[in-house]
Write a protein that holds these residues in place. Structure first.
Motif, mmCIF file in Angstrom:
data_model
loop_
_atom_site.group_PDB
_atom_site.id
_atom_site.type_symbol
_atom_site.label_atom_id
_atom_site.label_comp_id
_atom_site.label_asym_id
_atom_site.label_seq_id
_atom_site.Cartn_x
_atom_site.Cartn_y
_atom_site.Cartn_z
ATOM 1 N N SER A 149 -6.064 -2.800 4.986
ATOM 2 C CA SER A 149 -7.398 -2.518 5.805
ATOM 3 C C SER A 149 -7.938 -3.636 6.155
ATOM 4 C CB SER A 149 -8.156 -1.723 4.693
ATOM 5 O OG SER A 149 -9.515 -1.484 5.266
ATOM 6 N N VAL A 209 -4.992 0.897 -0.742
ATOM 7 C CA VAL A 209 -5.496 -0.236 -1.053
ATOM 8 C C VAL A 209 -6.772 -0.158 -1.374
ATOM 9 C CG1 VAL A 209 -4.151 -1.441 0.953
ATOM 10 C CG2 VAL A 209 -6.318 -0.643 1.470
ATOM 11 N N SER A 210 -7.192 -1.328 -2.322
ATOM 12 C CA SER A 210 -8.827 -1.044 -3.058
ATOM 13 C C SER A 210 -9.527 -2.445 -2.251
ATOM 14 C CB SER A 210 -8.626 -1.516 -4.229
ATOM 15 O OG SER A 210 -8.117 -2.851 -4.572
ATOM 16 N N VAL A 211 -8.938 -2.810 -1.044
ATOM 17 C CA VAL A 211 -9.683 -4.019 -0.566
ATOM 18 C C VAL A 211 -9.385 -4.112 1.113
ATOM 19 C CG1 VAL A 211 -9.559 -6.745 -0.114
ATOM 20 C CG2 VAL A 211 -8.847 -5.667 -2.511
ATOM 21 N N THR A 212 -10.674 -4.420 1.804
ATOM 22 C CA THR A 212 -10.710 -4.435 3.022
ATOM 23 C C THR A 212 -10.798 -5.854 3.268
ATOM 24 O OG1 THR A 212 -11.655 -2.344 3.439
ATOM 25 C CG2 THR A 212 -11.854 -4.067 5.261
ATOM 26 N N PRO A 230 1.014 -1.197 0.050
ATOM 27 C CA PRO A 230 0.083 0.042 -0.043
ATOM 28 C C PRO A 230 0.916 1.336 -0.029
ATOM 29 C CG PRO A 230 -1.131 -1.664 1.281
ATOM 30 C CD PRO A 230 0.356 -2.427 0.830
#
Length: 138
Positions: free
Chosen positions: A127, A79-82, A73
């Motif tokens: 995340s 980031v694009s994901v949790t 990150p």
């Protein structure tokens, strides 16, 4: 290692330090660790967190193909994901992560959809969210 349909594979600057964080913050169990030939980075590691498998490795920017937006990150700008964990006690998981060095995104609260929910970012930029059903804790 438990079978799973999807196993997240995290690219991390400081994979060994991340493993230590995940053990402290999430009660992770280390399953495997494979050092890279340079003796400094991890080529691969496997953990279990909350009964699920997570893979991780150190960043190897020298092996990313041109034009790829792939990396930890801090290098790619977020980031694009949790990664979501269904847990027994959202507040306890959140508190443990915060004491281990996480950054708060959303404090535990009773969400409109019926869960106790919280979200953090780990020290490596990933995340995570925690939730338990409110009816389950009542």
């Amino acid at each position: 290692m438990a079978a799973a349909a999807i196993i997240p594979h995290l690219n991390i600057e400081g994979a060994s330090q991340a493993i230590a964080f995940y053990v402290t913050a999430f009660g992770a169990t280390e399953l495997a660790r494979m050092p890279a030939n340079d003796g400094k980075r991890l080529l691969h590691a496997a953990l279990t967190i909350n009964g699920s498998t997570v893979f991780l490795h150190d960043d190897f920017p020298e092996h990313v193909f041109p034009g790829a937006v792939f990396g930890p990150p801090p290098r790619v700008g977020g980031v694009s994901v949790t990664l979501h964990l269904v847990v027994d006690d959202c507040d306890a998981w959140y508190d443990r992560a915060m004491k281990a060095g996480a950054t708060m995104v959303m404090a535990p609260h009773d969400a409109f959809w019926g869960d106790r929910y919280a979200q953090i970012v780990d020290p490596f930029g990933h995340s995570w969210s925690f939730a338990h059903a409110l009816a389950a804790k009542a």
